[in-house]
Design an enzyme around this catalytic site. Sequence first.
Site: not given
Length: 328
Positions: A127, A192, A326
């Site tokens: 992306r 991931k 975060r």
Amino acid sequence: MKHASKLIRQHILALLADGQFHSGEVIAQEVGLSRTAVAGHISQLADWGLDVFKVKGKGYRLNRSFTLLNADKIKKYVRKSQLAVIDVAPVLESTNTEVKKRIANNRDELANGDTVLAEIQTAGRGRHGRTWLAPVGGSLTFSMYWSFPDGYQSMAGLSLLVGVAICDALQKIGVNDAQVKWPNDIYLGNKKLAGILIEVEGQIGATAHCVIGVGLNVHVPVDEYDVGQPHTDLSAALNSETDRNRLAAKIIESLWDHLDGFAHSGFGKYVAIWESLDLFADKKIVLQMGEKRFCGIDRGVDASGALLVETEDGITRFHGGEVSLRGY
């Protein structure tokens, strides 16, 4: 000449895939080239991510053996009937780019579910134009074509649907705790595992020709590869070597099945399934959209695939942005 080079590199890759030593002289005889030319081809493969090393007096060897992707094997494992083509290329710039070329050149010949897999991607993308490189033989990278005659509006929630389909396929091979991160990542143990990149060709108001790109870590050891964020792979999850051809078949089959349902009914009927897999469900999150930053609680998604975030002002819908835990 370009085609000849591809065939030579494919041959060399097939020879080295067993993980054994192969002398430059033997490889040269096999492919009909000089040892110097062979060294050049192997150097190029190494630049593209092939983990190969050379030992004087022994020749070339890969760090680990792997089974090459094979279209016939993948088709054999696929049980669902679909008028679609499955192709495997040894080297491509990017599988998404390849499918986009096919859309531009012969879209009338494409069928929903047509899939292109690559052993090596020389210019893979994630992306926002990020580079996506994967170790050769250690990933599953492919792109699938699907058309939506009703145009862009009928694709709402597509990337989320693809995440659901991949998690469904992973459950069938024994990975039961994969989760989705809005809008297009698959996570395992908060790391991931896979990414999804969807690109669309076509004019507003006309048929949308969609390219669904998937990159999944099969054997990408954390101590050997830095991909810019915490990541994991299937070999760590299953404590065994994964048959990439069988895995590809499971995911392709799941995508065919779910995309058929999505094309007929939209994302609405998948909302509850996606929310049951949501990595950040009911957690405090940060959504970054360009320079803007929004904080709130993840309250799932709606039928359009928008992320629902509860803030002091109530529920706000977001169609884009980067989500994280975060700094909040």
